[in-house]
Design a protein around this motif. Structure first.
Motif, PDB file in Angstrom:
ATOM      1  N   ALA A 108     -40.578  -4.098 -70.933  1.00 20.87           N
ATOM      2  CA  ALA A 108     -39.460  -4.227 -72.228  1.00 20.87           C
ATOM      3  C   ALA A 108     -38.708  -3.057 -71.500  1.00 20.87           C
ATOM      4  O   ALA A 108     -37.524  -2.666 -72.853  1.00 20.87           O
ATOM      5  N   GLU A 109     -39.053  -1.925 -71.230  1.00 22.94           N
ATOM      6  CA  GLU A 109     -37.972  -0.931 -71.042  1.00 22.94           C
ATOM      7  C   GLU A 109     -37.107  -1.461 -70.169  1.00 22.94           C
ATOM      8  O   GLU A 109     -35.847  -0.689 -70.376  1.00 22.94           O
ATOM      9  N   GLN A 110     -37.311  -1.750 -69.130  1.00 24.82           N
ATOM     10  CA  GLN A 110     -36.215  -2.425 -67.781  1.00 24.82           C
ATOM     11  C   GLN A 110     -35.105  -2.968 -68.330  1.00 24.82           C
ATOM     12  O   GLN A 110     -33.907  -2.898 -68.440  1.00 24.82           O
ATOM     13  N   ARG A 114     -31.900  -2.353 -69.276  1.00 27.02           N
ATOM     14  CA  ARG A 114     -30.207  -3.339 -68.387  1.00 27.02           C
ATOM     15  C   ARG A 114     -29.313  -3.805 -69.605  1.00 27.02           C
ATOM     16  O   ARG A 114     -28.068  -3.368 -69.928  1.00 27.02           O
ATOM     17  N   LEU A 115     -29.821  -4.044 -70.635  1.00 32.03           N
ATOM     18  CA  LEU A 115     -29.066  -5.100 -72.163  1.00 32.03           C
ATOM     19  C   LEU A 115     -28.008  -3.457 -72.660  1.00 32.03           C
ATOM     20  O   LEU A 115     -27.376  -3.662 -73.150  1.00 32.03           O
ATOM     21  N   ALA A 116     -28.880  -2.231 -72.910  1.00 35.98           N
ATOM     22  CA  ALA A 116     -28.306  -1.399 -73.658  1.00 35.98           C
ATOM     23  C   ALA A 116     -27.245  -0.804 -72.675  1.00 35.98           C
ATOM     24  O   ALA A 116     -26.025  -0.413 -73.459  1.00 35.98           O
ATOM     25  N   TRP A 117     -27.141  -0.862 -71.436  1.00 38.89           N
ATOM     26  CA  TRP A 117     -26.581  -0.096 -70.830  1.00 38.89           C
ATOM     27  C   TRP A 117     -25.470  -1.383 -70.159  1.00 38.89           C
ATOM     28  O   TRP A 117     -23.990  -1.112 -70.652  1.00 38.89           O
ATOM     29  N   ALA A 118     -25.574  -2.898 -70.247  1.00 37.38           N
ATOM     30  CA  ALA A 118     -24.447  -3.923 -70.487  1.00 37.38           C
ATOM     31  C   ALA A 118     -23.205  -3.542 -71.712  1.00 37.38           C
ATOM     32  O   ALA A 118     -22.056  -3.465 -71.952  1.00 37.38           O
ATOM     33  N   LEU A 133     -25.658  -0.769 -81.670  1.00 38.21           N
ATOM     34  CA  LEU A 133     -26.252  -1.377 -80.510  1.00 38.21           C
ATOM     35  C   LEU A 133     -28.017  -0.913 -81.461  1.00 38.21           C
ATOM     36  O   LEU A 133     -28.429  -1.697 -80.907  1.00 38.21           O
ATOM     37  N   VAL A 134     -27.939  -0.015 -81.691  1.00 38.46           N
ATOM     38  CA  VAL A 134     -29.553  -0.025 -82.625  1.00 38.46           C
ATOM     39  C   VAL A 134     -29.717  -1.548 -83.627  1.00 38.46           C
ATOM     40  O   VAL A 134     -31.373  -1.490 -83.728  1.00 38.46           O
ATOM     41  N   ASP A 135     -28.752  -1.804 -84.022  1.00 34.63           N
ATOM     42  CA  ASP A 135     -29.225  -2.736 -84.629  1.00 34.63           C
ATOM     43  C   ASP A 135     -29.529  -4.267 -83.850  1.00 34.63           C
ATOM     44  O   ASP A 135     -30.501  -5.251 -84.145  1.00 34.63           O
ATOM     45  N   PHE A 136     -29.008  -4.419 -82.729  1.00 34.96           N
ATOM     46  CA  PHE A 136     -29.507  -5.216 -81.288  1.00 34.96           C
ATOM     47  C   PHE A 136     -29.998  -5.635 -80.820  1.00 34.96           C
ATOM     48  O   PHE A 136     -30.916  -5.903 -80.125  1.00 34.96           O
ATOM     49  N   LEU A 328     -32.287   5.420 -74.518  1.00 31.28           N
ATOM     50  CA  LEU A 328     -32.346   6.613 -73.969  1.00 31.28           C
ATOM     51  C   LEU A 328     -31.773   6.646 -72.779  1.00 31.28           C
ATOM     52  O   LEU A 328     -31.025   7.391 -72.519  1.00 31.28           O
ATOM     53  N   ASP A 329     -32.569   5.798 -71.694  1.00 30.87           N
ATOM     54  CA  ASP A 329     -32.094   6.321 -70.592  1.00 30.87           C
ATOM     55  C   ASP A 329     -31.289   5.591 -70.492  1.00 30.87           C
ATOM     56  O   ASP A 329     -29.937   6.364 -69.829  1.00 30.87           O
ATOM     57  N   ALA A 330     -30.416   4.273 -70.704  1.00 26.12           N
ATOM     58  CA  ALA A 330     -29.139   3.867 -70.638  1.00 26.12           C
ATOM     59  C   ALA A 330     -28.366   4.328 -70.939  1.00 26.12           C
ATOM     60  O   ALA A 330     -27.134   4.887 -70.514  1.00 26.12           O
ATOM     61  N   LEU A 331     -28.651   5.492 -72.254  1.00 33.57           N
ATOM     62  CA  LEU A 331     -27.673   5.698 -72.948  1.00 33.57           C
ATOM     63  C   LEU A 331     -27.319   7.778 -72.690  1.00 33.57           C
ATOM     64  O   LEU A 331     -25.893   8.040 -71.953  1.00 33.57           O
ATOM     65  N   GLU A 332     -28.196   8.049 -71.961  1.00 39.70           N
ATOM     66  CA  GLU A 332     -28.034   9.426 -71.421  1.00 39.70           C
ATOM     67  C   GLU A 332     -27.223   9.128 -69.619  1.00 39.70           C
ATOM     68  O   GLU A 332     -26.791   9.607 -69.335  1.00 39.70           O
TER      69      GLU A 332
END
Ligand code: HEM
Length: 364
Positions: A108-110, A114-118, A133-136, A328-332
Motif C-alpha cells: 500500500a505504501e509503495q 508511486r501514484l503520488a510521485w506520478a 492529491l489528498v482527495d485522489f 509524504l515520501d513522494a512529496l519530500e
C-alpha cells in the motif's frame, strides 16, 4: 464561549476547538437541544456509547437514509459493514477485516508513493494540486491494489467523491442522483476487475456471502478511505509544512493525532432506554460521539481516538497510515516549497473531518 465553535458539528473546522472540547469532556455529557443531539465528550461517556449494544450505527426504523432508500445506492449502503449490526455485522467484520489484513502495508505504501510521485511530477506543486492529491490518493491506492487500471483511477476517485456527496446530510436530489449513477458505474467496474490479482483474496474471504455483498463492501472500503484518508494526509502535510517530522513512526502519528485529531466525531442511535456513564438516554435519542473531545479529556489516559473504539473501530488504520507515509515520501522527494504551501491553510471539509485545504487562497 466567545471564539469557540458555534456548536459541536462546526468544531472540526474551527482553528482551535480544543479548549471547547476540554470543557465538554469535563462535563462528560451535554444536551444540544438546537441540534437535537446528546454530546458524549468524556473518554468514559465515549467508551460507554461505543461499547453499548443499544447504541446502533443506524436508527432501527431507518436502516437506509430515506433519501436513497430503494435506489441502487441505498441497496449498497444497506449492505455496508459500517452500517450493519448484530450477526450480519460480525460476519462482514471478519470478511472485511481479513481482506484488509491481507493487503500488505508495504505494498500500500509503495503504491501510494508511486501514484503520488506520478501525480506530483505532472505539474507544479501548488496548494490546489495538494488538495487534488489528498482527495485522489487514498481511494486511488486502494482501487489500484484491487486491480483497477492506472488510467481509470482518477475516474474511480471522482466516482467515490460523488457517492460521498450523495450521502452528506445536506445532499440535494441532484447530488443523490449523481451519487447513484456513480455507484452504478463503480459496481460495474468492480464486477469487471480481473478475478486474479487483488480481488482473489477478497473473494476467498467472502466465500459463502453473496457476490453483491462483496462488491458493496469493496465500494464501502473505498468510501470509508476517502474523506478520512484525505483528512489524515492533509494533516501529515500540514505538520510537514511547519517543520520536519518522522512520518515513518506510528508512535509519532498517534502523538500528533491525540493533540490535533482528524476524525472528530461519529454518531449513534439509541435503540432502547439506557443509562450510560451516568446519563439516561431514551429510545430514539441520537448521540454525537466526540472522539476528539475524548482524546483531550484531562481525566483520561491521553490516547488518540481517531480510529474509533469497540465493535465498529476502523479496520483500515494500518493501510490508511501506510498510504499517508507513501504520499509524504513522494512529496519530500519532489522538494516543494513547504513554507509557501503551509501559508494559506484553511479548515474546510465534512463536519466530522478536520480537513486542511492548501489552495483555497489560490482559487479566490
Ligand atoms: C485505508 C483507509 C481506510 C479504510 C479502508 C477504512 C475502513 C473502515 C471501515 C470498513 C469501517 C467500518 C468498520 C465497522 O463498522 O465495523 C471504518 C470505521 C472507522 N474508520 Fe476507517 N477506514 C480507513 C481510513 C480511516 C481513517 C484515515 C480514519 C481516521 C482518520 C478512520 C476512522 C474510522 C473510524 C473512527 C471508524 C469507526 C466509525 C464508528 O464507530 O462509527 N478510517 N473504517
Amino acid at each position: 464561549m466567545n471564539g469557540w465553535p458555534e456548536h459541536a458539528l462546526a468544531a472540526a473546522s474551527h482553528p482551535d476547538p480544543y479548549p471547547y472540547y476540554r470543557a465538554l469532556a469535563e462535563d462528560g455529557w451535554r444536551r444540544d437541544a438546537k441540534l437535537g443531539l446528546w454530546l458524549a465528550a468524556s473518554r468514559r461517556a465515549v467508551g460507554a456509547v461505543l461499547g453499548s449494544p443499544v447504541c446502533r450505527v443506524r436508527p432501527a426504523r431507518e436502516p437506509v437514509p430515506a433519501g436513497i432508500a430503494g435506489s441502487p445506492l441505498g441497496e449498497v449502503f444497506g449492505r455496508w459493514l459500517r452500517m450493519s449490526e448484530g450477526d450480519a455485522h460480525a460476519r462482514l467484520r471478519t470478511a472485511v477485516g481479513e481482506g484488509l489484513a491481507a493487503l500488505p502495508c508495504n505494498e500500500a505504501e509503495q503504491t501510494a508513493r508511486r501514484l503520488a510521485w506520478a501525480f506530483l511530477t505532472a505539474g507544479a506543486v501548488d496548494g490546489r494540486r495538494l488538495d487534488s492529491l489528498v482527495d485522489f490518493l487514498p481511494v486511488a491506492t486502494l482501487a489500484s491494489l484491487l486491480g483497477w487500471q492506472e488510467a481509470a483511477l482518477a475516474e474511480a476517485a471522482a466516482g467515490i467523491a460523488r457517492v460521498c456527496r450523495a450521502l452528506a446530510a445536506d445532499a440535494d436530489a441532484v447530488a443523490r442522483e449523481r451519487g447513484a449513477e456513480a455507484c452504478g458505474t463503480l459496481l460495474a467496474d468492480l464486477a469487471a476487475l480481473p478475478a486474479e490479482g487483488g480481488l482473489r483474496r477478497w473473494r476467498a474471504e467472502f466465500a459463502g456471502l453473496d457476490a453483491a455483498v462483496l462488491c458493496a463492501n469493496l465500494l464501502g472500503i473505498l468510501f470509508q478511505s476517502r474523506d478520512a484518508g484525505a483528512g489524515l494526509l492533509s494533516a501529515g502535510i500540514a505538520w510537514r509544512c511547519l517543520g520536519e517530522w518522522n512520518h515513518a513512526d506510528p508512535g509519532e502519528w498517534r502523538a500528533r493525532l491525540r493533540q490535533d485529531p482528524v476524525l472528530h466525531h461519529t454518531r449513534r442511535f439509541v435503540e432502547a432506554d439506557a443509562t450510560l456513564a451516568g446519563q439516561t438516554l431514551r429510545a430514539g435519542d441520537q448521540v454525537l460521539v466526540l472522539l476528539a473531545a475524548a482524546a483531550h479529556d484531562p481525566a483520561a489516559p491521553g490516547e488518540a481516538m481517531d480510529f474509533g473504539r469497540g465493535r465498529h473501530a476502523c479496520p483500515g488504520e494500518a493501510q490508511a497510515l501506510a498510504i499517508a507515509r507513501g504520499a509524504l515520501d513522494a512529496l519530500e522527494e519532489s522538494r516543494p516549497d513547504w513554507r509557501a504551501l503551509g501559508g494559506g491553510i484553511v479548515f474546510q471539509g465534512p463536519p466530522n473531518v478536520r480537513m486542511r485545504r492548501f489552495g483555497a487562497g489560490e482559487r479566490a
